[in-house]
Design a protein around this motif. Sequence first.
Motif, mmCIF file in Angstrom:
data_model
loop_
_atom_site.group_PDB
_atom_site.id
_atom_site.type_symbol
_atom_site.label_atom_id
_atom_site.label_comp_id
_atom_site.label_asym_id
_atom_site.label_seq_id
_atom_site.Cartn_x
_atom_site.Cartn_y
_atom_site.Cartn_z
ATOM 1 N N HIS A 263 0.854 -1.187 0.000
ATOM 2 C CA HIS A 263 0.000 0.000 0.000
ATOM 3 C C HIS A 263 0.888 1.235 0.000
ATOM 4 C CE1 HIS A 263 -3.752 -2.240 1.088
ATOM 5 N NE2 HIS A 263 -2.855 -3.102 1.536
ATOM 6 N N GLU B 70 -8.217 -12.543 5.751
ATOM 7 C CA GLU B 70 -6.984 -12.136 6.413
ATOM 8 C C GLU B 70 -7.047 -12.328 7.925
ATOM 9 O OE1 GLU B 70 -5.978 -8.112 5.485
ATOM 10 O OE2 GLU B 70 -4.241 -8.051 6.828
ATOM 11 N N ARG C 126 -10.994 -2.477 -2.267
ATOM 12 C CA ARG C 126 -10.159 -2.644 -1.066
ATOM 13 C C ARG C 126 -10.367 -4.032 -0.455
ATOM 14 N NH1 ARG C 126 -7.932 1.578 2.192
ATOM 15 N NH2 ARG C 126 -6.397 0.371 3.302
ATOM 16 N N ASP D 181 3.320 -5.968 1.986
ATOM 17 C CA ASP D 181 2.079 -5.409 2.538
ATOM 18 C C ASP D 181 2.345 -4.254 3.497
ATOM 19 O OD1 ASP D 181 -0.688 -5.124 2.857
ATOM 20 O OD2 ASP D 181 -0.710 -6.424 4.622
ATOM 21 N N HIS E 168 -8.119 -8.139 -1.045
ATOM 22 C CA HIS E 168 -7.751 -8.881 0.166
ATOM 23 C C HIS E 168 -8.778 -9.987 0.406
ATOM 24 C CE1 HIS E 168 -6.012 -4.825 0.981
ATOM 25 N NE2 HIS E 168 -5.034 -5.515 1.555
ATOM 26 N N LEU F 133 -6.386 -6.078 12.594
ATOM 27 C CA LEU F 133 -6.695 -5.441 11.307
ATOM 28 C C LEU F 133 -7.767 -4.336 11.355
ATOM 29 C CD1 LEU F 133 -6.446 -5.300 8.190
ATOM 30 C CD2 LEU F 133 -8.146 -7.122 8.094
ATOM 31 N N GLN G 133 0.602 4.008 2.720
ATOM 32 C CA GLN G 133 0.942 3.556 4.063
ATOM 33 C C GLN G 133 2.446 3.602 4.318
ATOM 34 O OE1 GLN G 133 -1.126 -0.153 4.992
ATOM 35 N NE2 GLN G 133 -2.932 0.503 3.836
HETATM 36 N N1 GUN Z 1 -7.643 -5.128 4.296
HETATM 37 C C1 GUN Z 1 -8.256 -4.035 3.810
HETATM 38 N N2 GUN Z 1 -7.422 -2.986 3.747
HETATM 39 C C2 GUN Z 1 -6.243 -3.421 4.211
HETATM 40 C C3 GUN Z 1 -4.966 -2.802 4.386
HETATM 41 O O1 GUN Z 1 -4.758 -1.622 4.114
HETATM 42 N N3 GUN Z 1 -3.987 -3.589 4.881
HETATM 43 C C4 GUN Z 1 -4.178 -4.895 5.195
HETATM 44 N N4 GUN Z 1 -3.173 -5.612 5.673
HETATM 45 N N5 GUN Z 1 -5.355 -5.492 5.034
HETATM 46 C C5 GUN Z 1 -6.380 -4.769 4.555
#
Ligand code: GUN
Length: 427
Positions: free
Chosen positions: A69, A226, A196, A314, A223, A84, A72
């Motif tokens: 990202h 996660e 996203r 990431d 994503h 998260l 970030q």
């Molecule tokens: N899932 C949705 N947005 C993000 C992000 O910015 N980083 C991570 N690691 N997971 C996400």
Amino acid sequence: MEEIFAVKGNIIFTKEFGKYEIMEDGYIVVHGKSIKGVYKELTEEYRNIRVEDYGDSLIIPGFVDLHLHAPQFANLGLGLDKELMPWLEAYTFPEESKYSDVHYARKVYFSLIRELWRFGTTRSCVFATIHKNTTKLLMDLFADSGLGAYVGKVNMNRNSPDYLTETTEASLNDTEEILEEYCGKYELVKPIVTPRFVPSCSFELLKGLGELAEKYNVPVQSHLCENYGEISFVKSLHPEYKNYAEIYNGAGLFGDVPTIMAHCILVDEDEIELMVKKDLYVAHSPNSNFNLSSGIAPIRRLVSRGVSVGLASDISGGHSLSMMNVITSSAQAANIKWIESNRVDQPLSTADLFYLATKGGGKFFGKVGSFEEDYEFDALVIDDRNIPAFRTFTVEERLQKFIYTGDDRNIKERYVSGKKISEPKVY
Ligand code: GUN
Ligand code: FE
């Protein structure tokens, strides 16, 4: 006529998962952007070509970062004390809101690209923000640098703070504007459709994005599975779907065009089957998965099932842009997974992970990440003379030492698609 030249050194790469190809003191012959071959001696036809002799250095493929990202980067190393969903709310969304400001974005994005260059990441798949102008700026800055990248304008129309929420219509229109303008603009920098994740995109938006991906024949990144908090939220949003992956699939965002899903830590058997069937790419980011208490992705299992896997920083869920660092934590993650699986999911060797960090992710870009014939010549020249050595090491051992104990200062040259790339300069 495109030039033919050769680079000379200790060549090491992986054609297959887990298996090094090594040519000590050999030549890679390059014609324009592509590799003709790897040779011990130059044959008659190449007798008079220019040779860049890198002496005792290692020559390895450039690293591929399959998921990061860009905005970030400004938060790198900060705020890794939450899971998260609270992490997004507390640290990430406020930072991403700043990228409506072109001056700020230029500063951060330029600096990010210089760091990618420094760490030898020659290709990357990048999330920008919802802002179309600075997403375009990021693509232009990548193109100026000579590094390769897929860059996506992020789509978010629900469950996000007001200051970072688009209307469905604006989200689709802005995305399409970028696809119109950038699909054919650069050779090495391309747009990618970037919802996203399900929590921040309504199904209507996802469906519209699936249609755009098909219409412009561009890839998709997002994503998947996660973190526990994320998955239970997704279930509550879409009880009509049997799993998370099927929501993307229902919107045409799961392998109908080449697709990368980041993380995939908590995927179930049905999701793995769908991933295999639809040739999904998984971006594996162990640093981020540790930092945000997400877990350890079943990489050995995914690879055994034939899923394509690449490694990823990431940032800033991950705290390091260094793909050497990502390889190291991927190895540690795999060791723990092995123990946790009662020694069923075998650990991953440096050769396995070196493959994932080069050709594994590189496949997403075409013929990238290897020194086989017709591959684009993306390479790093590694001078490891500053790494303490109390005996003679093999080329394979030198690569391991570099990955585990070296850093960006060992990278002396970077090549992308046949061109030597110098440090990006502000102008
Ligand atoms: N899932 C949705 N947005 C993000 C992000 O910015 N980083 C991570 N690691 N997971 C996400
Ligand atoms: Fe991410």
